[in-house]
Design a protein around this motif. Structure first.
Motif, PDB file in Angstrom:
ATOM      1  N   UNK A   1       0.816  -1.224   0.000  1.00  0.00           N
ATOM      2  CA  UNK A   1       0.000   0.000   0.000  1.00  0.00           C
ATOM      3  C   UNK A   1       0.846   1.269   0.000  1.00  0.00           C
ATOM      4  N   UNK A   2       2.164   1.128   0.004  1.00  0.00           N
ATOM      5  CA  UNK A   2       3.021   2.317  -0.058  1.00  0.00           C
ATOM      6  C   UNK A   2       4.192   2.068  -1.008  1.00  0.00           C
ATOM      7  N   UNK A   3       3.895   1.347  -2.081  1.00  0.00           N
ATOM      8  CA  UNK A   3       4.944   0.846  -2.971  1.00  0.00           C
ATOM      9  C   UNK A   3       5.791   1.963  -3.588  1.00  0.00           C
ATOM     10  N   UNK A   4       5.155   3.025  -4.054  1.00  0.00           N
ATOM     11  CA  UNK A   4       5.902   4.095  -4.727  1.00  0.00           C
ATOM     12  C   UNK A   4       6.925   4.748  -3.812  1.00  0.00           C
ATOM     13  N   UNK A   5       6.476   5.339  -2.695  1.00  0.00           N
ATOM     14  CA  UNK A   5       7.444   5.958  -1.784  1.00  0.00           C
ATOM     15  C   UNK A   5       8.492   4.985  -1.254  1.00  0.00           C
ATOM     16  N   UNK A   6       8.110   3.729  -1.056  1.00  0.00           N
ATOM     17  CA  UNK A   6       9.083   2.767  -0.527  1.00  0.00           C
ATOM     18  C   UNK A   6      10.163   2.455  -1.564  1.00  0.00           C
ATOM     19  N   UNK A   7       9.779   2.272  -2.830  1.00  0.00           N
ATOM     20  CA  UNK A   7      10.818   1.992  -3.831  1.00  0.00           C
ATOM     21  C   UNK A   7      11.727   3.207  -4.014  1.00  0.00           C
ATOM     22  N   UNK A   8      11.167   4.412  -3.925  1.00  0.00           N
ATOM     23  CA  UNK A   8      12.011   5.615  -3.991  1.00  0.00           C
ATOM     24  C   UNK A   8      13.018   5.628  -2.839  1.00  0.00           C
ATOM     25  N   UNK A   9      12.538   5.317  -1.632  1.00  0.00           N
ATOM     26  CA  UNK A   9      13.433   5.293  -0.469  1.00  0.00           C
ATOM     27  C   UNK A   9      14.468   4.177  -0.600  1.00  0.00           C
ATOM     28  N   UNK A  10      14.029   3.025  -1.097  1.00  0.00           N
ATOM     29  CA  UNK A  10      14.944   1.894  -1.291  1.00  0.00           C
ATOM     30  C   UNK A  10      16.047   2.248  -2.295  1.00  0.00           C
ATOM     31  N   UNK A  11      15.667   2.936  -3.366  1.00  0.00           N
ATOM     32  CA  UNK A  11      16.667   3.314  -4.362  1.00  0.00           C
ATOM     33  C   UNK A  11      17.714   4.258  -3.769  1.00  0.00           C
ATOM     34  N   UNK A  12      17.242   5.218  -2.960  1.00  0.00           N
ATOM     35  CA  UNK A  12      18.195   6.131  -2.315  1.00  0.00           C
ATOM     36  C   UNK A  12      19.111   5.365  -1.366  1.00  0.00           C
ATOM     37  N   UNK A  13      18.543   4.368  -0.693  1.00  0.00           N
ATOM     38  CA  UNK A  13      19.320   3.564   0.256  1.00  0.00           C
ATOM     39  C   UNK A  13      20.381   2.732  -0.472  1.00  0.00           C
ATOM     40  N   UNK A  14      19.958   2.056  -1.535  1.00  0.00           N
ATOM     41  CA  UNK A  14      20.895   1.216  -2.289  1.00  0.00           C
ATOM     42  C   UNK A  14      22.003   2.080  -2.897  1.00  0.00           C
ATOM     43  N   UNK A  15      21.629   3.260  -3.372  1.00  0.00           N
ATOM     44  CA  UNK A  15      22.636   4.178  -3.926  1.00  0.00           C
ATOM     45  C   UNK A  15      23.649   4.585  -2.854  1.00  0.00           C
ATOM     46  N   UNK A  16      23.148   4.846  -1.640  1.00  0.00           N
ATOM     47  CA  UNK A  16      24.040   5.207  -0.536  1.00  0.00           C
ATOM     48  C   UNK A  16      24.978   4.051  -0.194  1.00  0.00           C
ATOM     49  N   UNK A  17      24.431   2.832  -0.157  1.00  0.00           N
ATOM     50  CA  UNK A  17      25.263   1.658   0.122  1.00  0.00           C
ATOM     51  C   UNK A  17      26.318   1.464  -0.970  1.00  0.00           C
ATOM     52  N   UNK A  18      25.916   1.689  -2.224  1.00  0.00           N
ATOM     53  CA  UNK A  18      26.875   1.558  -3.327  1.00  0.00           C
ATOM     54  C   UNK A  18      28.003   2.583  -3.199  1.00  0.00           C
ATOM     55  N   UNK A  19      27.645   3.793  -2.761  1.00  0.00           N
ATOM     56  CA  UNK A  19      28.690   4.820  -2.632  1.00  0.00           C
ATOM     57  C   UNK A  19      29.652   4.469  -1.500  1.00  0.00           C
ATOM     58  N   UNK A  20      29.134   3.865  -0.424  1.00  0.00           N
ATOM     59  CA  UNK A  20      30.023   3.403   0.646  1.00  0.00           C
ATOM     60  C   UNK A  20      30.912   2.263   0.139  1.00  0.00           C
ATOM     61  N   UNK A  21      30.316   1.372  -0.655  1.00  0.00           N
ATOM     62  CA  UNK A  21      31.087   0.258  -1.218  1.00  0.00           C
ATOM     63  C   UNK A  21      32.247   0.779  -2.080  1.00  0.00           C
TER      64      UNK A  21
END
Lengths: 297, 297
Positions: free
Chosen positions: B244-264
């Protein structure tokens, strides 16, 4: 801890008097594990605070003064500081003494010890699986190690008596010794300790990046508090962990990112049964861990 | 909470008697917010347990029996169950009564309420920012809401008196009402609540996937415990949040994965200063949040 047992060491030297070193000093003094605990920290204020907090019996003015005549030397600094410390103390080490460390990564520290210490030095690596997001002597406690697993990572051919001595030290301060290969240790902690640290930092960084982060953060509750707690820990320690355990950490990060991507796919596909199965599997594994291995709350 | 004030409602109906609904019943009864609290849960055992725990004054045998003559109706079920419940109760609702919910996502629930409720119904969405990884009435507590922010998401043109009434209910049970647009709410909780939930579940799934996960997990300490706590929550609730909150959650997930990639990237480049800067920024933001907004420990 049984203060009636005779001391295991006549003179213990702790290099680095922050959370871990300070707590170990307190725990050794409370349990009578060493007749005298000497401490050194490059920051004079940290040394003074450790004396005031009763973490050490005496403050040493230098590394060499601290380790001279010590039959136990414990490195309790961030990992990247250890190589130089080992080189600096090497000439002064008691050949019959035990040298160990409290670092979060082990293969690198073991390699440095092989390179820097004289042939006869009795170095056995160690890593107590406990801590706090708070750093410094102010957060130190004699009870920090109680019930914690404390990894021992001996080199091949390490002195069995030295391993036994470290095991007894660990038990005297209330922890549980577990001998493990250094490489195996580093892979395991990459998953259960270093990855959670990166995950926590990234959650904060991602949350603080949006247009409306000031408002977003007002809605953070106990879930945000706990998932991000590790992000409040020492940045220096986090950096050193990343630099000295890079391989296992990137492997763990890749598995994590892949898992997040698979959850993202289930969400965009609106795959209810798939999501339910994944969350149920996570709960089962987490509850199993909580039941079998969780430290006291 | 002041039991000497007259009740705000003569008859409150709570649909869903788990952690949230059960806690609200307890808090309303302890504070005298409703003269009578009626409860319904599709599982008879949950209803019986709620009565035994003192969470409700009476157990209703059906949704319609529960809401009949109620001047307050609270939906406290997983989000995906709400649309049908709204349709089912619509004919029985008191036109002057207040209808609200405790769901973790709001835009979808608001749309369902517009679609399913008669024109005159006074629906105002709500979301208390508190909870527990434990689910069910056994984890319920009258103190759950104390000090928590409780979002109110009125539709455009919502009845001002209804908003005021919900605000007072929230204050009576010890929480802090905050009016916010439903879409804004969903984007914020995607970052500070839903993303941490996914991050926690993924940490467990990734840790439990390695060849040696049984050994790895023996080394999990307080950091693993806290970062993964949310993974022990209800899988059904987690699924409904994602759907029921798919759009905002995928946006947040993408920002999170991008942050993890930058740390990597910083790790593989052995970029010490870069890592230190990121960890320091994370600590600063987290400490700021802890100081300004953290719920009581």
């Amino acid at each position: 801890m049984n203060a009636r047992e005779p001391p295991l060491f006549s003179r213990a030297a702790i290099i680095g008097l922050g959370l871990m070193g300070g707590s170990l000093g307190m725990a050794m003094r409370a349990s009578g594990t060493a007749a005298t605990v000497s401490g050194y920290d490059p920051e004079d204020s940290a040394t003074a605070a450790a004396v005031a907090a009763g973490a050490v019996d005496e403050a040493a003015a230098s590394v060499t003064a601290c380790v001279t005549n010590a039959d136990l030397v414990v490195l309790a600094t961030p990992v990247l500081a250890m190589r130089q410390l080992l080189a600096e103390m090497a000439p002064m080490l008691d050949p019959g003494g035990l040298v160990t460390d409290l670092g979060s990564t082990k293969a690198q520290v073991m390699a440095w010890a092989r390179a820097e210490l004289p042939g006869g030095a009795r170095f056995v690596g160690g890593h107590p699986m406990c801590g706090s997001e708070r750093s410094g002597i102010g957060a130190a406690s004699a009870a920090l190690f109680r019930g914690a697993v404390w990894c021992i990572t001996p080199d091949e051919g390490a002195d069995a008596a030295a391993i036994a001595q470290l095991s007894e030290l660990i038990q005297r301060v209330g922890a549980r010794p577990a001998v493990v290969d250094a490489v195996r240790h580093d892979a395991a902690v990459a998953r259960v300790s270093h990855l959670p640290l990166l995950a926590a930092a990234a959650l904060v960084l991602a949350a603080a990046k949006g247009d409306q982060w000031r408002f977003d953060l007002t809605l953070g509750a106990s879930g945000f508090r706990d998932t991000t707690r590790l992000a409040s820990g020492s940045p220096l320690m986090a950096r050193d962990i990343c630099l000295t355990n890079a391989g296992p950490i990137t492997t763990a990060l890749d598995a994590y990112i892949e898992t997040l991507q698979s959850l993202r796919t289930l969400i965009t596909e609106k795959n209810g049964p798939g999501l339910l199965a994944r969350f149920a599997a996570a709960r089962e594994a987490r509850d199993h861990w909580q039941h079998e291995h969780a430290p006291g709350q």
